[in-house]
Design an enzyme around this catalytic site. Sequence first.
Site, PDB file in Angstrom:
ATOM      1  N   ASN A  36       0.533  -0.867  -0.062  1.00 18.22           N
ATOM      2  CA  ASN A  36       0.055   0.159  -0.084  1.00 18.22           C
ATOM      3  C   ASN A  36       0.860   1.113   0.320  1.00 18.22           C
ATOM      4  OD1 ASN A  36       0.654  -0.688   2.452  1.00 18.22           O
ATOM      5  ND2 ASN A  36      -0.959   0.307   3.669  1.00 18.22           N
ATOM      6  N   ILE A  37       0.362   2.187  -0.528  1.00 17.92           N
ATOM      7  CA  ILE A  37       1.067   3.712  -0.985  1.00 17.92           C
ATOM      8  C   ILE A  37       0.802   4.581  -0.815  1.00 17.92           C
ATOM      9  CG2 ILE A  37       2.366   5.018  -2.909  1.00 17.92           C
ATOM     10  CD1 ILE A  37       2.551   1.994  -4.507  1.00 17.92           C
ATOM     11  N   GLU A  38      -0.179   4.986   0.785  1.00 17.65           N
ATOM     12  CA  GLU A  38      -0.467   6.260   1.191  1.00 17.65           C
ATOM     13  C   GLU A  38       0.002   7.673   0.442  1.00 17.65           C
ATOM     14  OE1 GLU A  38      -1.256   5.668   5.238  1.00 17.65           O
ATOM     15  OE2 GLU A  38      -2.164   4.176   4.766  1.00 17.65           O
TER      16      GLU A  38
ATOM     17  N   CYS B 132      -4.057   0.920  -2.928  1.00 21.07           N
ATOM     18  CA  CYS B 132      -4.189  -0.530  -1.896  1.00 21.07           C
ATOM     19  C   CYS B 132      -2.634  -1.296  -2.214  1.00 21.07           C
ATOM     20  CB  CYS B 132      -5.756  -1.304  -1.675  1.00 21.07           C
ATOM     21  SG  CYS B 132      -6.621  -0.508  -1.062  1.00 21.07           S
TER      22      CYS B 132
ATOM     23  N   CYS C 264     -10.067  -4.786   0.206  1.00 24.42           N
ATOM     24  CA  CYS C 264     -10.428  -3.803   0.335  1.00 24.42           C
ATOM     25  C   CYS C 264     -11.786  -4.588  -0.651  1.00 24.42           C
ATOM     26  CB  CYS C 264     -10.695  -2.850   0.505  1.00 24.42           C
ATOM     27  SG  CYS C 264      -9.807  -1.942  -0.957  1.00 24.42           S
TER      28      CYS C 264
ATOM     29  N   CYS D 180     -11.051  -2.598  -4.447  1.00 29.36           N
ATOM     30  CA  CYS D 180      -9.904  -4.122  -4.838  1.00 29.36           C
ATOM     31  C   CYS D 180     -10.626  -5.340  -5.391  1.00 29.36           C
ATOM     32  CB  CYS D 180      -8.865  -4.187  -4.364  1.00 29.36           C
ATOM     33  SG  CYS D 180      -7.219  -2.689  -4.355  1.00 29.36           S
TER      34      CYS D 180
ATOM     35  N   GLU E 131      -3.061  -4.859  -3.056  1.00 30.40           N
ATOM     36  CA  GLU E 131      -3.710  -5.016  -3.583  1.00 30.40           C
ATOM     37  C   GLU E 131      -3.772  -4.754  -5.452  1.00 30.40           C
ATOM     38  OE1 GLU E 131      -5.079  -4.931  -0.792  1.00 30.40           O
ATOM     39  OE2 GLU E 131      -5.934  -6.581  -0.026  1.00 30.40           O
TER      40      GLU E 131
HETATM   41  N1  THU Z   1      -5.481  -1.561   2.514  1.00 31.57           N
HETATM   42  C1  THU Z   1      -4.453  -2.302   2.033  1.00 31.57           C
HETATM   43  O1  THU Z   1      -3.476  -2.138   1.095  1.00 31.57           O
HETATM   44  N2  THU Z   1      -5.092  -3.365   1.184  1.00 31.57           N
HETATM   45  C2  THU Z   1      -6.748  -4.060   1.987  1.00 31.57           C
HETATM   46  O2  THU Z   1      -6.844  -5.368   1.559  1.00 31.57           O
HETATM   47  C3  THU Z   1      -6.950  -3.071   3.206  1.00 31.57           C
HETATM   48  C4  THU Z   1      -6.029  -1.660   3.629  1.00 31.57           C
HETATM   49  C5  THU Z   1      -4.626  -0.081   2.557  1.00 31.57           C
HETATM   50  C6  THU Z   1      -4.731   1.151   2.782  1.00 31.57           C
HETATM   51  C7  THU Z   1      -4.503   2.134   3.782  1.00 31.57           C
HETATM   52  O3  THU Z   1      -3.431   2.115   3.700  1.00 31.57           O
HETATM   53  C8  THU Z   1      -4.151   1.067   4.616  1.00 31.57           C
HETATM   54  O4  THU Z   1      -4.422  -0.259   4.333  1.00 31.57           O
HETATM   55  C9  THU Z   1      -5.556   1.484   5.774  1.00 31.57           C
HETATM   56  O5  THU Z   1      -6.893   1.076   5.043  1.00 31.57           O
END
Ligand code: THU
Length: 147
Positions: free
Chosen positions: A45-47, A56, A94, A97, A58
């Site tokens: 994941n890259i915020e 996310c 999620c 995704c 995925e």
């Molecule tokens: N996130 C994912 O990368 N994959 C998931 O299946 C659930 C959520 C990330 C998004 C965000 O960066 C952090 O988790 C919190 O929601």
Amino acid sequence: MEKEEIQALIRQAFQARTFAYTPYSHFRVGAALLARNGKVYTGCNIENAGYTPTNCAERTALFKAVSEGERHFTAIAIVGSMEGEVNRLVTGPCGVCRQALYEFTGPDLTVIMARTEEDYIVTTLGALLPYGFGPANLEADDSQSPT
Ligand code: THU
């Protein structure tokens, strides 16, 4: 899938998680997407300070793969936890995704949600996204055409 194959995919998801960029949620996720030809595409994941552009793990894996010409996938492994915490079982992908993956795999994708290489759930995208909306929904519906 063979147990060894599942565990190898989980291992790659854990490796991908080391690159997670999560200064806001501190929730670190890794994914490993197995293509039909045996190649594995990983993602984290890259915020973003703007929050909305966050990607996310995925979708990172999926978009890496598709942008390199890959469109057929058989399985995805997902791992995640809060920073500094013992691994937890993330019930990803999620909703967004699930939809993104469904576009390329339909219901048949194997989804592995893992806490460790020994502790995981194996399910399918069809179970996670029943009655999914996919490319077929946008095809001409001959049953509705005028006679
Ligand atoms: N996130 C994912 O990368 N994959 C998931 O299946 C659930 C959520 C990330 C998004 C965000 O960066 C952090 O988790 C919190 O929601």
